[in-house]
Design an enzyme around this catalytic site. Structure first.
Site, PDB file in Angstrom:
ATOM      1  N   GLY A  72       0.967  -1.392  -0.115  1.00  0.00           N
ATOM      2  CA  GLY A  72       0.021  -0.087  -0.335  1.00  0.00           C
ATOM      3  C   GLY A  72       1.033   1.503   0.365  1.00  0.00           C
ATOM      4  O   GLY A  72       0.212   2.589  -0.473  1.00  0.00           O
ATOM      5  N   THR A  73       1.908   1.347   0.741  1.00  0.00           N
ATOM      6  CA  THR A  73       2.801   2.252   1.025  1.00  0.00           C
ATOM      7  C   THR A  73       3.630   2.643  -0.704  1.00  0.00           C
ATOM      8  O   THR A  73       3.235   4.310  -1.117  1.00  0.00           O
ATOM      9  CB  THR A  73       3.901   2.462   1.952  1.00  0.00           C
ATOM     10  OG1 THR A  73       3.660   1.681   4.002  1.00  0.00           O
ATOM     11  CG2 THR A  73       5.309   3.888   1.642  1.00  0.00           C
ATOM     12  N   ASN A 152      -7.006   4.266   9.319  1.00  0.00           N
ATOM     13  CA  ASN A 152      -6.804   2.905  10.167  1.00  0.00           C
ATOM     14  C   ASN A 152      -6.803   3.194  11.416  1.00  0.00           C
ATOM     15  O   ASN A 152      -6.391   2.466  11.913  1.00  0.00           O
ATOM     16  CB  ASN A 152      -5.515   2.770   9.608  1.00  0.00           C
ATOM     17  CG  ASN A 152      -4.596   4.305   9.218  1.00  0.00           C
ATOM     18  OD1 ASN A 152      -5.328   5.284   9.172  1.00  0.00           O
ATOM     19  ND2 ASN A 152      -3.483   4.477  10.075  1.00  0.00           N
ATOM     20  N   GLN A 182      -7.159   0.065   3.417  1.00  0.00           N
ATOM     21  CA  GLN A 182      -8.348  -0.197   5.259  1.00  0.00           C
ATOM     22  C   GLN A 182      -9.994  -1.153   4.826  1.00  0.00           C
ATOM     23  O   GLN A 182     -10.261  -1.616   5.549  1.00  0.00           O
ATOM     24  CB  GLN A 182      -8.341   0.684   6.064  1.00  0.00           C
ATOM     25  CG  GLN A 182      -7.815   0.794   6.990  1.00  0.00           C
ATOM     26  CD  GLN A 182      -6.772  -1.141   7.886  1.00  0.00           C
ATOM     27  OE1 GLN A 182      -7.920  -1.548   8.316  1.00  0.00           O
ATOM     28  NE2 GLN A 182      -5.540  -0.703   8.347  1.00  0.00           N
ATOM     29  N   SER A 202      -3.596  -3.197  -0.783  1.00  0.00           N
ATOM     30  CA  SER A 202      -2.339  -3.948   0.268  1.00  0.00           C
ATOM     31  C   SER A 202      -3.400  -5.206   0.285  1.00  0.00           C
ATOM     32  O   SER A 202      -3.982  -5.657   1.219  1.00  0.00           O
ATOM     33  CB  SER A 202      -1.909  -3.684   1.392  1.00  0.00           C
ATOM     34  OG  SER A 202      -1.388  -3.601   2.223  1.00  0.00           O
ATOM     35  N   HIS A 204      -1.613  -7.537   2.797  1.00  0.00           N
ATOM     36  CA  HIS A 204      -1.508  -8.618   3.720  1.00  0.00           C
ATOM     37  C   HIS A 204      -3.186  -7.764   5.384  1.00  0.00           C
ATOM     38  O   HIS A 204      -2.887  -7.733   6.219  1.00  0.00           O
ATOM     39  CB  HIS A 204       0.022  -7.775   4.669  1.00  0.00           C
ATOM     40  CG  HIS A 204      -0.005  -6.737   5.002  1.00  0.00           C
ATOM     41  ND1 HIS A 204       0.296  -6.498   6.114  1.00  0.00           N
ATOM     42  CD2 HIS A 204       0.491  -5.268   3.793  1.00  0.00           C
ATOM     43  CE1 HIS A 204       0.498  -5.001   6.424  1.00  0.00           C
ATOM     44  NE2 HIS A 204       0.256  -4.525   5.584  1.00  0.00           N
ATOM     45  N   THR A 240      11.422  -7.339 -11.469  1.00  0.00           N
ATOM     46  CA  THR A 240       9.857  -8.526 -11.418  1.00  0.00           C
ATOM     47  C   THR A 240       9.102  -8.402 -10.725  1.00  0.00           C
ATOM     48  O   THR A 240       9.729  -8.178  -9.582  1.00  0.00           O
ATOM     49  CB  THR A 240      11.361  -9.793 -11.591  1.00  0.00           C
ATOM     50  OG1 THR A 240      12.586  -9.507 -12.510  1.00  0.00           O
ATOM     51  CG2 THR A 240      10.510 -11.565 -11.779  1.00  0.00           C
ATOM     52  N   CYS A 326       2.804   1.470  11.486  1.00  0.00           N
ATOM     53  CA  CYS A 326       4.209   1.961  10.903  1.00  0.00           C
ATOM     54  C   CYS A 326       4.789   3.482  11.480  1.00  0.00           C
ATOM     55  O   CYS A 326       5.679   4.427  10.811  1.00  0.00           O
ATOM     56  CB  CYS A 326       3.659   3.054   8.891  1.00  0.00           C
ATOM     57  SG  CYS A 326       2.788   1.672   7.993  1.00  0.00           S
TER      58      CYS A 326
END
Length: 384
Positions: A72-73, A152, A182, A202, A204, A240, A326
């Site tokens: 996401g970042t 978040n 989120q 994202s 995760h 890649t 974060c």
């Protein structure tokens, strides 16, 4: 220690067993480079296409509009800096809110150092921005508006559909970017119908591995690449592809198609009811629970610092957060709680309880009992 209860899912989720199996299969057997021309490469390319199509289907967009990133970042950085660089001749003004994730706020701070001007809009006590404030902030040189879908820390839901509609009504409308990290997999989000040009997600946060994310880009939108290489992802994001992560992301999205979207709200309802009964003086931060995101609850116990409560709960097998994972280690007051006008003792006493589809109703009741126990123990310690 008995059964552990994980309630820090807004920070990261456990990988779903089916996702882990798909990732392992990819690493051990389908490990080819999708750019290679031989059979192994073609097999990897097929899996890449399948995952892209699965995510596109979940968003209701064309597959060619989905670009894989490292998370996401990176998706937020690519959307914001990429748009600013692509449209710098049209203007150097951007709009966002005061409660964005650090990966958005710090990216805009970088742009300010490079000569862009940024308007940071306030929010109300529920953590919601006013569409009228967005409209009033737009200038002829505004090139980008970036507003998160779900906060978040407190779970406030922004009026994205209304904001998208008003932006498209502008003559030379700014690019509209939405951080949906989120909300993806928990709430409906319709980029095409809502006028969203760029959207970050994202893996995760939805039971896929860390290190994989995606940026949706509407056809016709131009962004400047931030890295150069072999031209993968049609030149938007060279490098890649992280095939195990991409396969896991696609499998997690496939699994989410089968879940009951109302389940998280039921869990949250049980948790709120139990906490309200057991610790009636606790303060819920942000929107009323039923109006916020289904998986995030920010609650404060004034007089007990959030990090103290976190570690007390950890000792009893309950894992919670205190804000954005974060930035929570830095120890400063939450910019989100400050923006909604929380008093200092409330902000310092906040913990974040965040749920997933893998949690159970019984865990909600157990967690509330343990929170009550910790509050009583810590209250006694504070009085001494």
């Amino acid at each position: 220690m008995g059964h552990e209860i994980y309630l820090d899912n807004a920070a990261t989720t456990p990988v779903h067993p089916g996702v882990a199996e798909a990732v392992m299969e990819c690493m051990l057997h389908d490990f080819g480079n999708p750019s290679s021309l031989h059979r192994m490469g073609l097999r990897a390319e097929k899996k890449l296409k399948e995952a892209r199509e699965r995510i596109a289907l979940a968003l209701g967009v064309d597959a060619e509009g989905v670009f894989f990133t490292s998370g996401g970042t990176e998706a937020n950085n690519l959307a914001i800096i990429g748009t600013a660089l692509a449209r710098k001749r049209e203007g150097r003004h951007c709009i966002t809110t005061q409660i964005e994730h650090p990966s958005v706020l710090n990216t805009f701070k970088y742009l300010e150092k490079e000569g862009w001007e940024v308007t940071y809009l306030p929010v109300n006590r529920d953590g919601v921005v006013s569409p009228d404030d967005v409209r009033r902030a737009i200038r002829p040189d505004t090139v980008l508006v970036s507003i998160m879908h779900v906060n978040n820390e407190i779970g406030s839901i922004q009026p994205i559909q209304e904001i998208g509609r008003l932006l498209k009504a502008q003559g030379n409308s700014p690019v509209f970017h939405v951080d949906a990290v989120q909300s993806f997999g928990k709430l409906d989000i319709k980029p095409v119908q809502w006028g969203i040009d760029l959207l970050s997600i994202s893996g995760h946060k939805i039971h896929a591995p860390k290190g994989i994310g995606a940026l949706y880009m509407r056809k016709g939108v131009k962004i400047h690449p931030l890295q150069w290489g072999g031209g993968q992802e049609r030149g938007v994001r060279s490098g890649t592809e992280n095939m195990p992560g991409i396969v896991g992301f696609g499998e997690a999205v496939r699994w989410l198609e089968e879940v009951d979207r109302d389940y998280l709200y039921r869990l949250k309802g049980i948790l709120v009811a139990e906490l309200t009964e057991k610790v009636p003086w606790a303060v819920i931060n942000g929107p009323p629970p039923e109006k916020g995101a289904p998986h995030i609850l920010s609650v404060s116990f004034p007089g007990i610092r959030g990090e103290v409560m976190l570690h007390a709960l950890e000792e009893k097998g309950v894992y919670v957060g205190t804000g954005s994972a974060c930035s929570s280690r830095r120890g400063h007051m939450s910019h989100v709680l400050e923006a909604i006008g929380a008093k200092k003792d409330v902000a310092q006493g906040a913990i974040r309880l965040s749920l997933s589809y893998l949690n159970t109703e019984d865990e909600m009741r157990q967690a509330a009992r343990i929170i009550e126990q910790c509050v009583k123990e810590l209250e006694g310690f504070v009085r001494r």
